[in-house]
Design a protein around this motif. Sequence first.
Motif, PDB file in Angstrom:
ATOM      1  N   LYS A 159       0.832  -1.203   0.000  1.00 15.44           N
ATOM      2  CA  LYS A 159       0.000   0.000   0.000  1.00 15.44           C
ATOM      3  C   LYS A 159       0.867   1.252   0.000  1.00 15.44           C
ATOM      4  O   LYS A 159       0.583   2.228  -0.710  1.00 15.44           O
ATOM      5  CB  LYS A 159      -0.936  -0.007   1.205  1.00 15.44           C
ATOM      6  CG  LYS A 159      -1.973   1.107   1.195  1.00 15.44           C
ATOM      7  CD  LYS A 159      -2.992   0.941   2.300  1.00 15.44           C
ATOM      8  CE  LYS A 159      -3.935  -0.222   2.019  1.00 15.44           C
ATOM      9  NZ  LYS A 159      -5.035  -0.278   3.015  1.00 15.44           N
ATOM     10  N   ALA A 160       1.950   1.225   0.799  1.00 18.82           N
ATOM     11  CA  ALA A 160       2.878   2.360   0.824  1.00 18.82           C
ATOM     12  C   ALA A 160       3.500   2.586  -0.543  1.00 18.82           C
ATOM     13  O   ALA A 160       3.679   3.734  -0.983  1.00 18.82           O
ATOM     14  CB  ALA A 160       3.968   2.120   1.869  1.00 18.82           C
ATOM     15  N   HIS A 161       3.824   1.500  -1.231  1.00 22.02           N
ATOM     16  CA  HIS A 161       4.380   1.623  -2.577  1.00 22.02           C
ATOM     17  C   HIS A 161       3.358   2.250  -3.519  1.00 22.02           C
ATOM     18  O   HIS A 161       3.707   3.106  -4.346  1.00 22.02           O
ATOM     19  CB  HIS A 161       4.814   0.257  -3.100  1.00 22.02           C
ATOM     20  CG  HIS A 161       5.482   0.295  -4.436  1.00 22.02           C
ATOM     21  ND1 HIS A 161       6.785   0.687  -4.622  1.00 22.02           N
ATOM     22  CD2 HIS A 161       4.998   0.030  -5.664  1.00 22.02           C
ATOM     23  CE1 HIS A 161       7.087   0.655  -5.908  1.00 22.02           C
ATOM     24  NE2 HIS A 161       6.018   0.255  -6.563  1.00 22.02           N
ATOM     25  N   ALA A 162       2.085   1.857  -3.382  1.00 21.22           N
ATOM     26  CA  ALA A 162       1.031   2.425  -4.225  1.00 21.22           C
ATOM     27  C   ALA A 162       0.893   3.930  -4.010  1.00 21.22           C
ATOM     28  O   ALA A 162       0.530   4.665  -4.929  1.00 21.22           O
ATOM     29  CB  ALA A 162      -0.292   1.725  -3.933  1.00 21.22           C
ATOM     30  N   TYR A 163       1.238   4.396  -2.813  1.00 23.11           N
ATOM     31  CA  TYR A 163       1.169   5.822  -2.506  1.00 23.11           C
ATOM     32  C   TYR A 163       2.459   6.556  -2.892  1.00 23.11           C
ATOM     33  O   TYR A 163       2.514   7.775  -2.795  1.00 23.11           O
ATOM     34  CB  TYR A 163       0.873   6.029  -1.023  1.00 23.11           C
ATOM     35  CG  TYR A 163      -0.602   6.020  -0.687  1.00 23.11           C
ATOM     36  CD1 TYR A 163      -1.271   7.196  -0.359  1.00 23.11           C
ATOM     37  CD2 TYR A 163      -1.330   4.839  -0.706  1.00 23.11           C
ATOM     38  CE1 TYR A 163      -2.633   7.194  -0.053  1.00 23.11           C
ATOM     39  CE2 TYR A 163      -2.693   4.817  -0.402  1.00 23.11           C
ATOM     40  CZ  TYR A 163      -3.331   6.002  -0.085  1.00 23.11           C
ATOM     41  OH  TYR A 163      -4.683   5.992   0.213  1.00 23.11           O
TER      42      TYR A 163
END
Length: 389
Positions: free
Chosen positions: A205-209
């Motif tokens: 999720k952090a990568h998606a952000y």
Amino acid sequence: MNYYVKADRFLLEDMETGPAYLQIINGKFGLIRDFPSDEDAKIIDWSGYTIAPGLFDTHIHGGDGVDVMDGDANSIHQLSDHIVASGVTRFLPTTLTSSIEDLENSVGAVRQAVEEGLRGAQSEGVFLEGPFFTEKYKGAQNPAYFLDPDYNIFSKLQDLSGGMIRKIALAPERAGSLEFIQQMVKEGVAVGLAHTDASSACCQKAHAYGASIYVHLFNGMKGLHHREPGVVGAGLNEKEAFTELICDGHHVHPEVVGLVENIKKDKLLLITDCMRAGGKPDGTYMLGEFEIQMEDGVARTESGSLAGSTLRLIDGVKNIHYWANIPLHESWQRASLSPAKSLGLHENLGSIEEGKAADFVVLDKDMNIKTVAINGVEIDKGEKGNVQT
């Protein structure tokens, strides 16, 4: 100053070439030619040697007895002078979790040193490592100062640094991390994940952000497990994410280094995570507020945990070259072009390519450094090539 460098071998992005002549034009790389186009051109003759791009250490705390957290511009100057001798032409002075006041002093000191003019390796910004971490994998970071990501804190530090914070690390499981990551990316700051107990799903999720770097992979993070891939699994599985490695043989086993190289390729970037004991004899040193013992070149806390490294980046290049059995030009790019790419600076730095800054290192057959040039100007660190006109 315009001239040619003559050498037997040049390490390029995807190949080696030579013997040849490399043109330097106003501090930038020109074309590589079989012969100079101008018969009256100045030639610096390094026949018998190899020319490689300057190294780029994007994660370094100190060396030669000084540390970025000294909060002293003189320490930044000394570090710059120290690391250029081992082929590093660009670096990110890296902070450590501490009080906000200490962080303010440290980023201010980097700004002052850069404005005064660094004599050796050139700073491309600041890496803010902490204080937005969690305790389980704290390493040599002081948990007394850990905080949730706070834009107001960052903004003040960025102002004091003169806009030099280019990279930041955090634990993505902390409250407000995703929104903070998104804001950092909007402001052109690369975000790394570190000192974290996050799940693989949280990291994804952090990568998606916008998070794009896994800081010193395997160290200071939840490891790989077949039922929970953890931070390590996320870093290895995310094709577009960069993974830092400390290739000193202590932080990561050589066979694991080879495994990561096989998976990540040019998304693997070598760092030192070097602390103030780098280049110094065994003894007692300070890393932030912690007393560190260095024995046989390995720095550890009182509890026995590794506390940064004393690695030279060029030795990391040599190590991955042999451990992963990859060509020298590939292992070299892991410490020059990949770091530049991880920060979006690869259009001007990281490889020998026309139009890029003429940062280069002259190597003998045993990979000893003979001299280093930054923006086409030789730094007086070794014997000179034979100048021909």
